[in-house]
Design a protein around this motif. Structure first.
Motif, mmCIF file in Angstrom:
data_model
loop_
_atom_site.group_PDB
_atom_site.id
_atom_site.type_symbol
_atom_site.label_atom_id
_atom_site.label_comp_id
_atom_site.label_asym_id
_atom_site.label_seq_id
_atom_site.Cartn_x
_atom_site.Cartn_y
_atom_site.Cartn_z
ATOM 1 N N ASP A 248 68.736 98.066 11.146
ATOM 2 C CA ASP A 248 69.721 98.941 10.779
ATOM 3 C C ASP A 248 69.529 100.056 11.833
ATOM 4 N N ALA A 249 70.793 100.637 12.138
ATOM 5 C CA ALA A 249 70.877 101.692 13.055
ATOM 6 C C ALA A 249 70.144 102.798 12.747
ATOM 7 N N ARG A 250 69.866 102.876 11.595
ATOM 8 C CA ARG A 250 69.130 104.061 11.099
ATOM 9 C C ARG A 250 67.638 103.928 11.084
ATOM 10 N N GLY A 251 67.101 102.677 11.490
ATOM 11 C CA GLY A 251 65.820 102.320 11.292
ATOM 12 C C GLY A 251 65.531 101.662 10.063
ATOM 13 N N GLY A 252 64.480 100.706 9.971
ATOM 14 C CA GLY A 252 64.196 99.790 8.889
ATOM 15 C C GLY A 252 65.106 98.514 9.026
ATOM 16 N N TRP A 253 65.143 98.024 7.956
ATOM 17 C CA TRP A 253 65.648 96.645 7.673
ATOM 18 C C TRP A 253 66.911 96.608 6.906
ATOM 19 N N LEU A 254 68.155 95.980 7.062
ATOM 20 C CA LEU A 254 69.081 95.788 6.207
ATOM 21 C C LEU A 254 69.014 94.461 5.599
ATOM 22 N N ALA A 255 68.367 94.134 4.430
ATOM 23 C CA ALA A 255 68.280 92.795 3.583
ATOM 24 C C ALA A 255 69.474 92.742 2.920
ATOM 25 N N THR A 256 70.155 91.403 2.837
ATOM 26 C CA THR A 256 71.080 91.139 2.164
ATOM 27 C C THR A 256 70.599 89.700 1.323
ATOM 28 N N GLY A 257 71.020 89.379 0.094
ATOM 29 C CA GLY A 257 70.827 88.311 -0.648
ATOM 30 C C GLY A 257 70.031 88.789 -1.915
ATOM 31 N N PRO A 258 68.819 89.181 -1.928
ATOM 32 C CA PRO A 258 68.312 89.769 -3.142
ATOM 33 C C PRO A 258 68.643 91.361 -3.274
ATOM 34 N N SER A 259 68.794 91.437 -4.547
ATOM 35 C CA SER A 259 69.153 92.967 -5.113
ATOM 36 C C SER A 259 68.073 93.964 -4.566
ATOM 37 N N ALA A 260 68.364 95.324 -4.714
ATOM 38 C CA ALA A 260 67.316 96.306 -4.427
ATOM 39 C C ALA A 260 66.046 96.303 -5.373
ATOM 40 N N ALA A 261 66.591 95.817 -6.686
ATOM 41 C CA ALA A 261 65.233 95.663 -7.632
ATOM 42 C C ALA A 261 64.356 94.493 -7.271
ATOM 43 N N ALA A 262 65.222 93.334 -6.791
ATOM 44 C CA ALA A 262 64.356 92.122 -6.334
ATOM 45 C C ALA A 262 63.496 92.497 -5.212
ATOM 46 N N ILE A 263 64.002 93.380 -4.233
ATOM 47 C CA ILE A 263 63.024 93.522 -3.174
ATOM 48 C C ILE A 263 61.945 94.428 -3.536
ATOM 49 N N GLY A 264 62.271 95.669 -4.429
ATOM 50 C CA GLY A 264 61.140 96.292 -4.848
ATOM 51 C C GLY A 264 59.973 95.419 -5.529
ATOM 52 N N GLU A 265 60.259 94.388 -6.340
ATOM 53 C CA GLU A 265 59.253 93.664 -6.978
ATOM 54 C C GLU A 265 58.635 92.622 -5.897
ATOM 55 N N LEU A 266 59.480 92.330 -4.909
ATOM 56 C CA LEU A 266 58.683 91.529 -3.912
ATOM 57 C C LEU A 266 57.717 92.525 -3.111
ATOM 58 N N ALA A 267 58.033 93.609 -2.741
ATOM 59 C CA ALA A 267 57.085 94.484 -2.079
ATOM 60 C C ALA A 267 55.768 94.717 -2.999
ATOM 61 N N ARG A 268 56.028 95.096 -4.226
ATOM 62 C CA ARG A 268 54.869 95.327 -5.323
ATOM 63 C C ARG A 268 53.920 93.908 -5.288
ATOM 64 N N ALA A 269 54.613 92.708 -5.195
ATOM 65 C CA ALA A 269 53.844 91.625 -5.495
ATOM 66 C C ALA A 269 52.997 91.170 -4.188
ATOM 67 N N ASN A 270 53.617 91.762 -2.939
ATOM 68 C CA ASN A 270 52.901 91.663 -1.739
ATOM 69 C C ASN A 270 52.075 92.811 -1.316
ATOM 70 N N ASP A 271 51.752 93.936 -2.233
ATOM 71 C CA ASP A 271 51.229 94.935 -1.961
ATOM 72 C C ASP A 271 51.481 95.650 -0.738
ATOM 73 N N LEU A 272 52.996 95.948 -0.680
ATOM 74 C CA LEU A 272 53.479 96.398 0.452
ATOM 75 C C LEU A 272 54.235 97.854 0.012
ATOM 76 N N THR A 273 53.828 98.707 1.012
ATOM 77 C CA THR A 273 54.305 100.220 0.872
ATOM 78 C C THR A 273 55.438 100.411 1.406
ATOM 79 N N LEU A 274 56.717 100.828 0.327
ATOM 80 C CA LEU A 274 57.890 101.223 0.959
ATOM 81 C C LEU A 274 58.115 102.639 0.975
ATOM 82 N N SER A 275 58.692 103.024 2.314
ATOM 83 C CA SER A 275 58.978 104.631 2.360
ATOM 84 C C SER A 275 60.481 104.697 2.143
ATOM 85 N N GLU A 276 61.301 103.463 1.972
ATOM 86 C CA GLU A 276 62.797 103.729 1.328
ATOM 87 C C GLU A 276 63.343 102.533 1.003
ATOM 88 N N LEU A 277 64.012 102.588 -0.033
ATOM 89 C CA LEU A 277 64.669 101.289 -0.739
ATOM 90 C C LEU A 277 66.153 102.006 -1.244
#
Length: 319
Positions: A248-277
């Motif tokens: 994304d031009a603002r930095g980070g990734w623009l992910a399409t397909g999974p919802s924002a809630a599903a992406i949050g669950e993926l991050a938690r399951a993989n022990d990933l820290t998110l600075s923005e969602l």
């Protein structure tokens, strides 16, 4: 109101407009979209009586353009901002139009002020005008008769940021007065801020006639803007989960397909820290581009199958 019914225009074997039907209603700004060569300008020329249709009909206010008793007072149009005699001043150009249509001379000053052409500029010969100044003059001519219908082809072409904002607010205010405003543009970000209704054509045929918000919501994919201190590992996790990921031009990734809630669950399951969602809604440009590409590909394959069938029927050998 503009009404188009089964409108068709052929140039030899090429069909530029193919049985096109739609209505542009008053009280809202309607955008006219389509790729280059889709038939937008041809359609506008047919509605304005500049070309003769091969079939079908078009109406402005319930009658054909050529039968309007005072066309400039019924419909204002801008198809080509360069369609002005370069040796005349802007004021002289508008004064000639006003005299030919029995409009008061004061109307010239009113529209010049409305479009932001000051007296010094209005007195200059138009051959020295910039593209943006030419656009303002073309819009002034379209507004000269105080028409109920406006048809503008690429009205923001050549305008600076202030000019684009000005034309946006002008179109909205005219629609709010109950006028019919019909404009084409390739500037998707501006259309998204301006229009309420979309008419989309491709290869001369209607692809969509829909409220813009409905169009975007119906064709959008779920997604989110997501950032992490571990961007590459985040990307790998998202791709493995079936997401389409792009920077994304603002930095980070623009992910399409999974919802924002599903992406949050993926991050938690993989022990990933998110600075923005942040949930992401597709833009008009993204949705429109995908739709037109899909329609073009589908029709291209259908036409190829038709040609292949024709070769078989006539005994021609394929390549």
């Amino acid at each position: 109101m503009i009404e188009v019914h089964e409108l068709t225009k052929r140039y030899g074997e090429r069909t530029a407009v193919d049985r096109l039907s739609f209505a542009v209603r008053p009280g809202r700004v309607t955008g006219f979209l389509g790729p280059n060569g889709a038939g937008k300008s041809t359609t506008m020329r047919l509605v304005l009586g500049l070309d003769t249709p091969s079939g079908g009909s078009s109406w402005i206010g319930g009658r054909p353009y050529r039968s309007l008793p005072a066309p400039l007072c019924a419909v204002g149009s801008l198809l080509d901002a360069k369609g002005v005699h370069g040796g005349r001043s802007a004021r002289a150009h508008l004064a000639g139009l006003a005299a030919a249509n029995r409009l008061p001379r004061r109307r010239v000053d009113e529209v010049l002020e409305l479009v932001g052409l000051d007296p010094a500029t209005a007195g200059r010969r138009t051959r020295g005008f910039s593209l943006g100044m030419g656009q303002r003059l073309g819009i002034a001519a379209a507004l000269l008769g105080d028409p109920e219908v406006l048809m503008l082809d690429e009205p923001v072409n050549g305008l600076d940021t202030d000019g684009i904002r000005w034309i946006r607010e002008l179109m909205k205010s005219l629609a709010a007065e109950g006028r019919t405003v019909f404009l084409s543009s390739h500037l998707m970000s501006e259309l998204e801020l301006t229009v309420e209704q979309l008419i989309i054509i491709g290869r001369g045929r209607l692809l969509a006639d829909t409220p813009m918000r409905d169009f975007i919501e119906r064709h959008s994919q779920a997604g989110a803007l997501v950032r992490s201190p571990e961007p590459e590992r985040l990307r790998e996790v998202l791709v493995a989960a079936g997401a389409t990921v792009r920077p994304d031009a603002r930095g980070g990734w623009l992910a399409t397909g999974p919802s924002a809630a599903a992406i949050g669950e993926l991050a938690r399951a993989n022990d990933l820290t998110l600075s923005e969602l942040t949930p992401h809604r597709s833009s008009l440009e993204e949705v429109y581009t995908a739709m037109v590409a899909s329609a073009t590909e589908y029709r291209g394959r259908a036409e190829e199958r038709g040609r292949a069938a024709g070769r078989r029927d006539t005994g021609e050998a394929g390549e």
